[in-house]
Write a protein that holds these residues in place. Structure first.
Motif, PDB file in Angstrom:
ATOM      1  N   LEU A 102       0.825  -1.201   0.000  1.00  0.00           N
ATOM      2  CA  LEU A 102       0.000   0.000   0.000  1.00  0.00           C
ATOM      3  C   LEU A 102       0.866   1.260   0.000  1.00  0.00           C
ATOM      4  O   LEU A 102       0.604   2.213  -0.752  1.00  0.00           O
ATOM      5  CB  LEU A 102      -0.952  -0.006   1.197  1.00  0.00           C
ATOM      6  N   VAL A 103       1.907   1.274   0.820  1.00  0.00           N
ATOM      7  CA  VAL A 103       2.818   2.425   0.812  1.00  0.00           C
ATOM      8  C   VAL A 103       3.549   2.508  -0.529  1.00  0.00           C
ATOM      9  O   VAL A 103       3.758   3.596  -1.074  1.00  0.00           O
ATOM     10  CB  VAL A 103       3.825   2.344   1.974  1.00  0.00           C
ATOM     11  N   HIS A 104       3.906   1.356  -1.062  1.00  0.00           N
ATOM     12  CA  HIS A 104       4.605   1.277  -2.345  1.00  0.00           C
ATOM     13  C   HIS A 104       3.790   1.932  -3.464  1.00  0.00           C
ATOM     14  O   HIS A 104       4.347   2.612  -4.338  1.00  0.00           O
ATOM     15  CB  HIS A 104       4.853  -0.205  -2.669  1.00  0.00           C
ATOM     16  N   THR A 105       2.482   1.757  -3.434  1.00  0.00           N
ATOM     17  CA  THR A 105       1.629   2.220  -4.534  1.00  0.00           C
ATOM     18  C   THR A 105       0.930   3.549  -4.276  1.00  0.00           C
ATOM     19  O   THR A 105       0.510   4.220  -5.220  1.00  0.00           O
ATOM     20  CB  THR A 105       0.551   1.163  -4.843  1.00  0.00           C
ATOM     21  N   ASP A 106       0.782   3.955  -3.016  1.00  0.00           N
ATOM     22  CA  ASP A 106       0.014   5.150  -2.676  1.00  0.00           C
ATOM     23  C   ASP A 106       0.932   6.371  -2.635  1.00  0.00           C
ATOM     24  O   ASP A 106       1.543   6.688  -1.611  1.00  0.00           O
ATOM     25  CB  ASP A 106      -0.685   4.948  -1.322  1.00  0.00           C
TER      26      ASP A 106
END
Length: 277
Positions: A144-148
């Protein structure tokens, strides 16, 4: 006698859960704070004479409501394998349910990554050679951090080298939650479609991400299908994503990384190649 045996067994299990001793040429910096909450803590394992060393940041699993950065299955084999090869290994804690929902947990992870990028040079590490790694719920949080991008910008997280995602089945949450998910997901994500979308890495993936290695268990019904779909979406957005299916249990994918020779070498080769690019 039964009571004594039971007590001894409990002590042994607790020792195993907390992990084994650190290698002699590795320094452990314990409970380094990256935020104000008591769970905003990380352990940093630094090999001797680290200078510009690559960094692996590990986020534990536990169904978004249990788990710890010191758990042996999370740390021991990975720490020993990579610190022997000159890597700094960081193990991260974060707030859990019911204190924090999964999206808020991801903001903790983002905060921790920002801290690492700003401070790892003090320990001999290179902020530009960061590999994020997570298992199970931790893999969802890393993804989620990778994509957001909005979340990363909010906490000052720069794009890192790549992520190793160990056996998550929570990449596309709306799809997962509409198809009779196991209770663990119902407990974590509830019944709000808006929240499913907010906490879904697939729905946050709007542009080309940095590289991802998605490790999945062929023993689980949805892990590899979800992982393959997520990889294809990342590729569609212009990113590099590779899926590594393994005939290992969900738990073994975590515990044996760093110990299982072929599996570990596959992951290590991917990390080395990613750091070269």
């Amino acid at each position: 006698m039964k009571h004594l045996l039971k007590t001894a067994l409990c002590v042994i299990l607790n020792i195993l859960a907390l992990g084994t001793a650190v290698l002699a040429d590795v320094t452990k910096h314990s409970d380094i704070p990256y935020g104000a909450d008591p769970l905003h803590r990380m352990d940093i394992y630094v090999p001797k004479q680290a200078r510009g060393a690559p960094v692996i940041a590990m986020v534990h699993g536990g169904g978004w409501h249990i788990g710890d950065k010191s758990n042996a299955g999370v740390v021991d084999n990975k720490r020993d394998y990579w610190t022997k090869r000159g890597y700094i290994f960081v193990s991260i804690n974060y707030r859990k349910m019911p204190q924090s929902d999964p999206y808020t947990q991801a903001t903790d992870v983002a905060r921790s990554f920002a801290y690492i990028q700003k401070n790892i040079t003090k320990y001999g590490g290179s902020a530009g050679k960061l590999i994020a790694m997570g298992h199970s719920a931790g893999a969802h949080l890393v993804a989620l951090v990778h994509t957001d991008i909005g979340m990363r910008n909010r906490f000052g997280v720069k794009k890192w080298s790549g992520s190793v995602l160990l056996d998550s089945a929570a990449f596309n949450l709306p799809n997962l939650m509409r198809n009779d998910p196991p209770k663990i997901y119902l407990k974590a994500f509830g019944n709000s479609p808006a929240f499913w979308k907010k906490a879904s890495p697939a729905h946050a993936l709007k542009s080309a991400p940095s590289p991802m290695l998605i490790v999945c268990s062929t023993m689980r019904k949805i892990a590899c299908s979800d992982g393959n779909s997520f990889a294809k979406l990342a590729q569609k957005r212009g990113g590099a994503a590779q899926v590594l299916p393994l005939n290992k249990s969900h738990s073994a994918i975590n515990k044996t990384l760093g110990k299982s020779p072929r599996y570990t070498q596959q992951v290590h080769n991917w990390i080395k190649q990613t750091l070269k690019n």
